[in-house]
Design a protein around this motif. Structure first.
Motif, mmCIF file in Angstrom:
data_model
loop_
_atom_site.group_PDB
_atom_site.id
_atom_site.type_symbol
_atom_site.label_atom_id
_atom_site.label_comp_id
_atom_site.label_asym_id
_atom_site.label_seq_id
_atom_site.Cartn_x
_atom_site.Cartn_y
_atom_site.Cartn_z
ATOM 1 N N ASN A 112 17.596 8.387 -2.468
ATOM 2 C CA ASN A 112 18.374 8.126 -3.680
ATOM 3 C C ASN A 112 19.647 7.340 -3.349
ATOM 4 O O ASN A 112 20.036 6.412 -4.066
ATOM 5 C CB ASN A 112 18.740 9.441 -4.367
ATOM 6 C CG ASN A 112 17.526 10.145 -4.935
ATOM 7 O OD1 ASN A 112 16.514 9.521 -5.190
ATOM 8 N ND2 ASN A 112 17.640 11.453 -5.125
ATOM 9 N N GLU A 113 20.308 7.703 -2.251
ATOM 10 C CA GLU A 113 21.513 6.996 -1.826
ATOM 11 C C GLU A 113 21.172 5.586 -1.371
ATOM 12 O O GLU A 113 21.935 4.638 -1.615
ATOM 13 C CB GLU A 113 22.196 7.780 -0.691
ATOM 14 C CG GLU A 113 23.545 7.227 -0.275
ATOM 15 C CD GLU A 113 24.586 7.328 -1.381
ATOM 16 O OE1 GLU A 113 25.533 6.528 -1.366
ATOM 17 O OE2 GLU A 113 24.442 8.203 -2.267
ATOM 18 N N PRO A 158 9.681 0.716 -5.766
ATOM 19 C CA PRO A 158 10.726 1.702 -6.083
ATOM 20 C C PRO A 158 10.458 2.459 -7.377
ATOM 21 O O PRO A 158 10.661 3.679 -7.435
ATOM 22 C CB PRO A 158 11.999 0.852 -6.192
ATOM 23 C CG PRO A 158 11.709 -0.369 -5.390
ATOM 24 C CD PRO A 158 10.256 -0.639 -5.598
ATOM 25 N N GLU A 159 9.999 1.754 -8.405
ATOM 26 C CA GLU A 159 9.756 2.414 -9.685
ATOM 27 C C GLU A 159 8.567 3.366 -9.612
ATOM 28 O O GLU A 159 8.589 4.457 -10.201
ATOM 29 C CB GLU A 159 9.540 1.359 -10.774
ATOM 30 C CG GLU A 159 10.819 0.607 -11.104
ATOM 31 C CD GLU A 159 10.563 -0.615 -11.959
ATOM 32 O OE1 GLU A 159 10.815 -0.514 -13.169
ATOM 33 O OE2 GLU A 159 10.126 -1.648 -11.424
ATOM 34 N N TYR A 209 15.618 -6.309 0.511
ATOM 35 C CA TYR A 209 16.601 -6.690 -0.506
ATOM 36 C C TYR A 209 16.006 -7.665 -1.523
ATOM 37 O O TYR A 209 16.175 -7.502 -2.739
ATOM 38 C CB TYR A 209 17.830 -7.306 0.152
ATOM 39 C CG TYR A 209 18.872 -7.748 -0.851
ATOM 40 C CD1 TYR A 209 19.719 -6.820 -1.447
ATOM 41 C CD2 TYR A 209 18.987 -9.083 -1.219
ATOM 42 C CE1 TYR A 209 20.661 -7.209 -2.391
ATOM 43 C CE2 TYR A 209 19.923 -9.481 -2.160
ATOM 44 C CZ TYR A 209 20.761 -8.545 -2.742
ATOM 45 O OH TYR A 209 21.682 -8.928 -3.682
ATOM 46 N N ASP A 210 15.322 -8.690 -1.055
ATOM 47 C CA ASP A 210 14.788 -9.720 -1.969
ATOM 48 C C ASP A 210 13.794 -9.139 -2.967
ATOM 49 O O ASP A 210 13.666 -9.653 -4.086
ATOM 50 C CB ASP A 210 14.102 -10.829 -1.151
ATOM 51 C CG ASP A 210 15.105 -11.626 -0.348
ATOM 52 O OD1 ASP A 210 16.263 -11.704 -0.766
ATOM 53 O OD2 ASP A 210 14.729 -12.159 0.718
ATOM 54 N N LEU A 211 13.076 -8.096 -2.574
ATOM 55 C CA LEU A 211 12.036 -7.538 -3.425
ATOM 56 C C LEU A 211 12.546 -6.449 -4.350
ATOM 57 O O LEU A 211 12.113 -6.340 -5.513
ATOM 58 C CB LEU A 211 10.918 -6.948 -2.559
ATOM 59 C CG LEU A 211 10.092 -7.940 -1.735
ATOM 60 C CD1 LEU A 211 9.188 -7.198 -0.756
ATOM 61 C CD2 LEU A 211 9.255 -8.822 -2.654
ATOM 62 N N TRP A 212 13.447 -5.598 -3.864
ATOM 63 C CA TRP A 212 13.812 -4.401 -4.617
ATOM 64 C C TRP A 212 15.173 -4.426 -5.267
ATOM 65 O O TRP A 212 15.428 -3.695 -6.207
ATOM 66 C CB TRP A 212 13.743 -3.170 -3.685
ATOM 67 C CG TRP A 212 12.378 -2.893 -3.169
ATOM 68 C CD1 TRP A 212 11.217 -3.541 -3.474
ATOM 69 C CD2 TRP A 212 12.010 -1.859 -2.244
ATOM 70 N NE1 TRP A 212 10.156 -3.007 -2.817
ATOM 71 C CE2 TRP A 212 10.599 -1.966 -2.049
ATOM 72 C CE3 TRP A 212 12.710 -0.869 -1.568
ATOM 73 C CZ2 TRP A 212 9.911 -1.119 -1.188
ATOM 74 C CZ3 TRP A 212 12.007 -0.014 -0.727
ATOM 75 C CH2 TRP A 212 10.624 -0.130 -0.555
ATOM 76 N N ILE A 229 0.866 -1.168 0.000
ATOM 77 C CA ILE A 229 0.000 0.000 0.000
ATOM 78 C C ILE A 229 0.909 1.225 0.000
ATOM 79 O O ILE A 229 1.787 1.352 0.860
ATOM 80 C CB ILE A 229 -0.917 0.037 1.236
ATOM 81 C CG1 ILE A 229 -1.885 -1.144 1.215
ATOM 82 C CG2 ILE A 229 -1.697 1.347 1.288
ATOM 83 C CD1 ILE A 229 -2.754 -1.223 2.446
ATOM 84 N N ILE A 230 0.708 2.096 -0.965
ATOM 85 C CA ILE A 230 1.462 3.346 -1.035
ATOM 86 C C ILE A 230 0.497 4.488 -0.732
ATOM 87 O O ILE A 230 -0.479 4.688 -1.462
ATOM 88 C CB ILE A 230 2.112 3.552 -2.407
ATOM 89 C CG1 ILE A 230 3.051 2.390 -2.739
ATOM 90 C CG2 ILE A 230 2.870 4.872 -2.456
ATOM 91 C CD1 ILE A 230 3.680 2.479 -4.111
#
Length: 488
Positions: A414-415, A313-314, A479-482, A230-231
C-alpha cells in the motif's frame, strides 16, 4: 465396511504438463484437459454402469455413510479439486473397473500426464484413513516410475523442446506437432468454440466483453506496446487449515467428509469465485479497450490469469480487498511477471510462480497470516530465474516482496503504491535518474537525491534513507506502466 476402499487420484507435475510448451494454445488446452479430467472419468464410468452417489456430484451435498453403505451405489466422490479426487468404493472390483477407464482416459485424452493412484481400506475412522492415504500417496509420488507412452528411434523426428515424436506436420506454416500437442490443441479448439457460443448468448452481459482467449486483445496497442502480465495467486497454509478441521472430530466419516466438502466449497468461493467476479466488475467499469483478462487456471485456492501490464495494480487491489483477510482469515500471496507478449510463456510463468513463493517465504514469519505481493519485469531475453536475478543484480536494492497491509511496519505494498503516485510530481526523468544512481552506488544516489530535494523539498519527508532508496528502485521498474498516467 471391511471391503470398502478409500482412494485418491492425483496428478504430479501438473504445471510441467501445462507449461511444457510456449505455445499459448497448447497451454490453454493442457489446462482445460486437467480441469475436465475427473469429470470425464466420472462420466465414462457412469456410461459403463458404475453407479456414483448423486451422479458424482459432491458440492453442497450431505454425505451419510450408513445410507451409502446400504444403497446400490458403487462409489461416492468425497471431493475433487486442486488436481486430485478422493473417492470411496464399495469394493476392490469396482475400483479396478474405474481405474482401467482412468488409464484409458489418460492415454487417449492427455497422453503424457503422470498420474498417481493410492488406496487404503476403510476402517471407519476417516482421519486415520486419510492420513494413511496421504502417506501412501507421498511414497507413490517418489517411487513410481514415470513412463512415457511412446518410443523414439534414431530416425524419428522429435519436437525440439519436449523430445516427443512428431506425428503431424502443417506444411503451410511449417509447424510440427507431437501427439500431446494435437490433444491440447483439440481441447483448445473445443474451449474456443464453447467461448464463442457463450459470447453469442451473452452479448448484452459484461463478462462476454472483458474475457478473452486471445492475447492480442489484451495488449495496449499492437506494434507499439505489447506488455502483458501473468498474475499467479495461491492461498497460504491450506494444509494447516485442513488439519484444523479435524481438531474436535472423532474421525466419524459423515462429519469429516461433510466438513471437508464445505471447506472445499468455501475455499473456492473465497479465493476464486468472489475475487474473479469482483475483477470482472472492475474491468467492465473501465473505458480502456485493453481492460480484459484471460483465465489460465482458477480453482481451489489458486488463480493464474493473464492481463495487460497496466491493469495489474487494480486487479491486485480488487483481489485482496475481496479476499478481506482480516475478517475471513484467508491469506494469499501473489506473484506477478511482466513480459512482452512474444516472450517464452512457460519461462515467464515460472518467474511468476517464483515471485509467489518469494512472498510465501516472507509470510511464514507471520505464521502465514499475511498477504504478500512480489513482481518481476522480464526484460528482453529471459536468461535467468528470478532468484538468480535478485541475488546477482538486485541484492540490497529491492524491497520486494511487499506485505499488503501497512500495520506492521517494514515494507508495505500500500505504501509502495502511495509513494509511486506521489513521486509522479518529480517526473519520469528524475525517477529514472535516481534508479540509475542507486545502481552506481550510494555516493551517486546521495548526490542525485540532494539535487532533487533542492527542488522538491517536501516530497520525501517521513522516509528513512535506506527504506526510501529501495522503494524508489522498485517504483522505477514499473513507473511507466503503473504510475506515469499523465505522462503516458
Amino acid at each position: 465396511m471391511s471391503e470398502m476402499i478409500l482412494a485418491l487420484y492425483d496428478c504430479r507435475s501438473k504445471q510441467e504438463y501445462i507449461y511444457r510448451t510456449n505455445r499459448i494454445k497448447e497451454i490453454t488446452g493442457g489446462s482445460q484437459l486437467l480441469t475436465e479430467l475427473y469429470d470425464n472419468l466420472k462420466k465414462q464410468a457412469i456410461e459403463k454402469g458404475i453407479r456414483f452417489a448423486d451422479g458424482g456430484e459432491w458440492k453442497n451435498r450431505e454425505f451419510c455413510f450408513a445410507d451409502f453403505e446400504s444403497s446400490d451405489n458403487d462409489a461416492a466422490v468425497v471431493y475433487d479439486g486442486g488436481g486430485n479426487m478422493m473417492t470411496v468404493y464399495k469394493n476392490k472390483d469396482i475400483m479396478v473397473k474405474v481405474n482401467k477407464l482412468f488409464s484409458d482416459l489418460l492415454h487417449k485424452k492427455l497422453f503424457t500426464v503422470s498420474a498417481v493412484f493410492s488406496c487404503t481400506p476403510v476402517t471407519g475412522d476417516f482421519i486415520a484413513d486419510r492420513t494413511a492415504l496421504y502417506a501412501k500417496n507421498a511414497v507413490n509420488k517418489n517411487i513410481k516410475i514415470v513412463s512415457q507412452p511412446y518410443a523414439v528411434l534414431p530416425f524419428t523426428q522429435v519436437d525440439m523442446r519436449t523430445y516427443m515424436p512428431i506425428v503431424e506436420k502443417n506444411r503451410s506454416n511449417q509447424q510440427s506437432f507431437s501427439c500431446e500437442s494435437l490433444l491440447k490443441r483439440q481441447a483448445y479448439q473445443q474451449l474456443k468454440s464453447s467461448e464463442a457460443e457463450k459470447e453469442k448468448q451473452m452479448q448484452q452481459r459484461s463478462d462476454a466483453k472483458i474475457t478473452s482467449i486471445y492475447l492480442d486483445d489484451l495488449v495496449t496497442e499492437k506494434g507499439k506496446e505489447s506488455l502483458l502480465a501473468i498474475i499467479y495467486i495461491d492461498g497460504n497454509a491450506m494444509g494447516a487449515k485442513l488439519q484444523e478441521l479435524d481438531k474436535d472430530s472423532d474421525g466419524d466419516y459423515d462429519s469429516c467428509i461433510n466438513k471437508l466438502r464445505q471447506f472445499s466449497v468455501r475455499t473456492n468461493e473465497a479465493f476464486v469465485e468472489k475475487p474473479i467476479q469482483a475483477i470482472e466488475d472492475m474491468l467492465w467499469s473501465k473505458n480502456e479497450n485493453y481492460a480484459k483478462y484471460r483465465k489460465v487456471i482458477a480453482g481451489g485456492d489458486e488463480i493464474t490469469l493473464i492481463c495487460n501490464a497496466r491493469m495489474v495494480p487494480e486487479i491486485l487491489d480488487v483481489y485482496f480487498k475481496t479476499l478481506d483477510s482480516k475478517n475471513t482469515n484467508n491469506y494469499a500471496c501473489a506473484g506477478v511477471a511482466l513480459f512482452h507478449s512474444h516472450a517464452p510463456f512457460a519461462q515467464v510463468y515460472k518467474i511468476a510462480e517464483q515471485c509467489c513463493e518469494s512472498g510465501k517465504k516472507q509470510s511464514r514469519a507471520y505464521d502465514s497470516n499475511a498477504d504478500f505481493v512480489d513482481f518481476h519485469f522480464c526484460r528482453s531475453a529471459i536468461t535467468n530465474d528470478m532468484d538468480t536475478v535478485r541475488e546477482k543484480q538486485e541484492a540490497g536494492l529491492t524491497a520486494r516482496p511487499y506485505r499488503i497491509d501497512d500495520e506492521h511496519g517494514g515494507y508495505s505494498y500500500n505504501e509502495f503504491e502511495k509513494l509511486g503516485k506521489m513521486l509522479s510530481v518529480i517526473g519520469r526523468a528524475n525517477i529514472k535518474n535516481l534508479a540509475a544512481a542507486i545502481i552506481k552506488g550510494d555516493a551517486h544516489y546521495q548526490l542525485e537525491m540532494q539535487r532533487i530535494r533542492s527542488r522538491y523539498k517536501d516530497t520525501f519527508d517521513g522516509k528513512t534513507n535506506e527504506q526510501l532508496k529501495q522503494y524508489i528502485f522498485d517504483i522505477a521498474q514499473v513507473y511507466d506502466l503503473w504510475f506515469a498516467v499523465k505522462e503516458g
